[in-house]
Design an enzyme around this catalytic site. Structure first.
Site, PDB file in Angstrom:
ATOM      1  N   GLU A  90       0.831  -1.208   0.000  1.00 56.07           N
ATOM      2  CA  GLU A  90       0.000   0.000   0.000  1.00 56.07           C
ATOM      3  C   GLU A  90       0.868   1.262   0.000  1.00 56.07           C
ATOM      4  OE1 GLU A  90       0.495  -2.093   2.346  1.00 56.07           O
ATOM      5  OE2 GLU A  90       1.094  -0.993   4.150  1.00 56.07           O
ATOM      6  N   CYS A 116      16.594  -6.307   0.881  1.00 54.20           N
ATOM      7  CA  CYS A 116      16.731  -7.518   1.692  1.00 54.20           C
ATOM      8  C   CYS A 116      18.122  -8.106   1.533  1.00 54.20           C
ATOM      9  CB  CYS A 116      15.680  -8.538   1.309  1.00 54.20           C
ATOM     10  SG  CYS A 116      15.937  -9.190  -0.336  1.00 54.20           S
TER      11      CYS A 116
HETATM   12  P1  NAD Z   1       5.692  -5.657   5.456  1.00 53.59           P
HETATM   13  O1  NAD Z   1       5.775  -6.999   6.079  1.00 53.59           O
HETATM   14  O2  NAD Z   1       5.334  -4.500   6.300  1.00 53.59           O
HETATM   15  O3  NAD Z   1       4.616  -5.675   4.258  1.00 53.59           O
HETATM   16  C1  NAD Z   1       4.646  -6.667   3.256  1.00 53.59           C
HETATM   17  C2  NAD Z   1       3.234  -6.894   2.738  1.00 53.59           C
HETATM   18  O4  NAD Z   1       2.419  -7.425   3.784  1.00 53.59           O
HETATM   19  C3  NAD Z   1       2.549  -5.608   2.246  1.00 53.59           C
HETATM   20  O5  NAD Z   1       1.826  -5.888   1.077  1.00 53.59           O
HETATM   21  C4  NAD Z   1       1.622  -5.272   3.399  1.00 53.59           C
HETATM   22  O6  NAD Z   1       0.464  -4.567   3.016  1.00 53.59           O
HETATM   23  C5  NAD Z   1       1.236  -6.638   3.939  1.00 53.59           C
HETATM   24  N1  NAD Z   1       0.868  -6.614   5.361  1.00 53.59           N
HETATM   25  C6  NAD Z   1       1.188  -5.661   6.272  1.00 53.59           C
HETATM   26  N2  NAD Z   1       0.673  -5.996   7.483  1.00 53.59           N
HETATM   27  C7  NAD Z   1       0.038  -7.166   7.318  1.00 53.59           C
HETATM   28  C8  NAD Z   1      -0.676  -8.026   8.204  1.00 53.59           C
HETATM   29  N3  NAD Z   1      -0.826  -7.741   9.493  1.00 53.59           N
HETATM   30  N4  NAD Z   1      -1.200  -9.164   7.722  1.00 53.59           N
HETATM   31  C9  NAD Z   1      -1.040  -9.488   6.413  1.00 53.59           C
HETATM   32  N5  NAD Z   1      -0.370  -8.708   5.522  1.00 53.59           N
HETATM   33  C10 NAD Z   1       0.157  -7.565   5.964  1.00 53.59           C
HETATM   34  O7  NAD Z   1       7.089  -5.430   4.714  1.00 53.59           O
HETATM   35  P2  NAD Z   1       7.641  -4.102   4.033  1.00 53.59           P
HETATM   36  O8  NAD Z   1       7.993  -3.120   5.088  1.00 53.59           O
HETATM   37  O9  NAD Z   1       6.746  -3.684   2.930  1.00 53.59           O
HETATM   38  O10 NAD Z   1       8.981  -4.656   3.351  1.00 53.59           O
HETATM   39  C11 NAD Z   1      10.224  -4.711   4.011  1.00 53.59           C
HETATM   40  C12 NAD Z   1      10.528  -6.109   4.495  1.00 53.59           C
HETATM   41  O11 NAD Z   1      10.513  -7.004   3.394  1.00 53.59           O
HETATM   42  C13 NAD Z   1      11.915  -6.234   5.105  1.00 53.59           C
HETATM   43  O12 NAD Z   1      11.822  -6.998   6.278  1.00 53.59           O
HETATM   44  C14 NAD Z   1      12.718  -6.969   4.038  1.00 53.59           C
HETATM   45  O13 NAD Z   1      13.791  -7.738   4.521  1.00 53.59           O
HETATM   46  C15 NAD Z   1      11.667  -7.845   3.463  1.00 53.59           C
HETATM   47  N6  NAD Z   1      12.055  -8.287   2.137  1.00 53.59           N
HETATM   48  C16 NAD Z   1      12.509  -9.557   2.017  1.00 53.59           C
HETATM   49  C17 NAD Z   1      12.928 -10.014   0.781  1.00 53.59           C
HETATM   50  C18 NAD Z   1      13.433 -11.419   0.636  1.00 53.59           C
HETATM   51  O14 NAD Z   1      13.590 -11.864  -0.483  1.00 53.59           O
HETATM   52  N7  NAD Z   1      13.713 -12.126   1.705  1.00 53.59           N
HETATM   53  C19 NAD Z   1      12.862  -9.185  -0.341  1.00 53.59           C
HETATM   54  C20 NAD Z   1      12.391  -7.878  -0.178  1.00 53.59           C
HETATM   55  C21 NAD Z   1      11.976  -7.450   1.075  1.00 53.59           C
END
Ligand code: NAD
Length: 504
Positions: A184, A289
């Site tokens: 979002e 990441c």
């Molecule tokens: P986030 O977990 O906040 O959000 C990810 C997704 O989950 C979004 O679409 C969000 O709307 C949704 N979401 C948020 N709260 C939720 C809930 N309570 N229940 C279900 N869905 C929910 O992550 P972010 O801040 O957008 O991204 C950063 C994170 O992503 C970092 O921890 C990073 O390490 C990780 N990441 C990992 C990789 C990998 O390949 N391991 C790659 C890119 C990013």
């Protein structure tokens, strides 16, 4: 509901049945520019009925799509890859504006995604099964891979082009329908990708895009028509997604947090070490990441830390179209406050802050979510700086006496996404890549970026699931294997007198 707010891109629709559908939701989330907090757009939190419609329309489209021959499905991906290349610069600018990434970095984000679409264009050969003739006398065995039905993807903010493109092109090329729930915080790029996908000839409904947060995700995770869930995001949310999806008997792959260490041996090339540590530590404001967040100096390599501090002081953040900027702002004011809090805690806990980026200013952008490059030394494993994934331009230096100690440190960390070793010794490199318990390993490469012909393979606390993204593993994730054991009788009596077979 029409937007009462002045905005650049307006209120985003949902994508359902191949059409942009205005949401009836009474809950909307603002998308702010990380440069100056301007309102760029608003995203709806899709209603329950809208999520249902998005899933149903993907399921309906999938029934006929799964009958389309694989080479024809592949052709849609070829046209999509072509369109993405044609619109590469436009996509990169859009992405840069909503994420704050520098233009060069934004282009990389789009390009990495294009590579995955190109890989998906080869789906016909990737979906080929196995055969063994004469598994018993007169009996042949063969297996083939068939689509699952409808799959869902939930993506994070930090790669709004590459990560959606990890998921929906390959899943759909395999014959599935797909429902995407992008972050979002930067949904404009994924919406543009979906438009181009339609333009490439994807049938209406095969890709739905819904917006929202936890509530909308939970509807996907519990819906009986969703057969598989791909998630990328934080460890906390990923654990919830994995538990909920598997509890509802779905397959799930969740790529989550990271704490990537780079080990520096004294025989490494010093100038390569310093420039790569800066790039991998602060590039994309540390919001990768695969960012390096811990530099482990072995023995005399610790003498390079003061020069590293100089190199950190020489880089600065700036707006996306400033060619001299090393990186852009953090995604949100909340992210900036969180990173500043971790830096403050590091100082309080006794780490030595060699470069402190908290007071950085960028002329012309007083409201931006800026964080200057920040470097610590004397960090220990008990400190919050070490335990938490910072996701900011902050690098923690640690010092050990041997490669063994460095490997033990890495293997004791809960995360295992990426790691890297800088050395001039082949024997040390070989030992490291055998012993280190991490999925993506770089040797004299700071960020071993995922490439689509391999799989992207985070380990331990960085991944929940078994089949990874990209490559053969992703094709297996998005398909079900059917094994057929087949026997044909060659005596006429077996066919029977009244049965004739007409060949067309
Ligand atoms: P986030 O977990 O906040 O959000 C990810 C997704 O989950 C979004 O679409 C969000 O709307 C949704 N979401 C948020 N709260 C939720 C809930 N309570 N229940 C279900 N869905 C929910 O992550 P972010 O801040 O957008 O991204 C950063 C994170 O992503 C970092 O921890 C990073 O390490 C990780 N990441 C990992 C990789 C990998 O390949 N391991 C790659 C890119 C990013």
């Amino acid at each position: 509901m029409a937007s009462p707010l002045p905005s650049r891109f307006g209120d985003l629709p949902l994508l359902i049945g191949g059409h942009a559908v205005p949401s009836q939701s009474d809950q909307w989330l603002p998308v702010h520019s990380p440069l100056d907090q301007r309102l760029l757009a608003r995203v709806p939190c899709a209603t329950g009925d809208e999520v249902e419609l998005a899933i149903q329309s993907a399921a309906e489209a999938q029934r006929s799509w799964s009958q389309v021959p694989a080479p024809e499905r592949a052709r849609v991906m070829m046209r999509f890859a072509h369109l993405l290349k044609e619109h590469h610069d436009e996509l990169a600018e859009l992405l840069a504006q909503e994420t704050g990434k520098t233009l060069a970095d934004a282009k990389g984000d789009v390009w990495r995604g294009i590579e995955v679409v190109e890989q998906a264009s080869g789906v016909a050969s990737q979906m080929m099964g196995e055969t063994l003739g004469n598994v018993a006398r007169g009996v042949d065995g063969h297996s083939w891979m068939q689509p699952l039905g409808v799959c869902a993807g939930i993506t994070p903010f930090n790669f709004p082009a590459m990560i959606p493109l990890w998921m929906f092109p390959l899943a759909i090329a395999c014959g599935n329908g797909f429902v995407l729930k992008p972050s979002e915080q930067d949904p404009l790029t994924p919406m543009r990708l979906a438009e181009l996908f339609k333009e490439a000839g994807a049938p209406d409904g095969i890709l739905s895009v819904i917006h929202g947060k936890g509530e909308q995700v939970d509807r996907l995770l519990t819906h009986p028509l969703i057969k598989a869930v791909s998630f990328v995001g934080s460890a906390r949310v990923g654990a919830h997604v994995y538990r909920t999806a598997t509890q509802h008997l779905k397959r799930a792959q969740c790529f989550v947090g990271a704490k990537n260490h780079m080990v520096i041996l004294p025989d490494a090339n010093k100038s390569q070490v310093l420039s790569n540590l800066v790039g991998a530590g602060v590039g994309a404001a540390g919001q990768r990441c695969m960012a390096i967040s811990v530099a482990v100096f072995v023995g005399a390599a610790r003498d390079w830390i003061p020069e590293l501090a100089e190199a950190f002081r020489a880089v600065r953040p700036g707006p996306w179209n400033d060619e001299g900027a090393a990186y852009g702002p953090l995604i949100s004011q909340g992210a900036k406050a969180r990173v500043a809090g971790l830096i403050e805690a590091g100082v309080r806990e006794g780490a030595e802050c060699l470069v402190d980026g908290r007071s950085v200013e960028v002329p012309g952008y007083p409201e931006g979510n800026w964080m200057g490059p920040t470097l610590f030394r004397g960090v220990t494993t008990e400190m919050g700086l070490y335990r938490e994934e910072i996701f900011g331009p902050v690098l923690a230096c640690m010092e050990v006496e041997s490669l063994e100690q460095a490997i033990a440190l890495i293997n004791a960390n809960p995360y295992g996404n990426g790691t890297s070793l800088f050395t001039g010794s082949g024997a040390a490199a070989r030992h490291f890549r055998h012993e280190v318990a991490v999925g993506q390993v770089g040797i004299n490469v700071p960020i071993p970026v995922p490439l689509p012909f391999f799989s992207f393979t985070g380990w331990r606390g960085s991944f929940y699931g078994d089949l990874h993204a990209y490559g053969k593993q992703a094709v297996r994730f998005y398909t079900e294997t059917k094994t057929v054991t087949e026997r044909w009788f060659d005596d006429e009596s077996a066919v029977g007198p009244n049965l004739t077979i007409t060949l067309r």
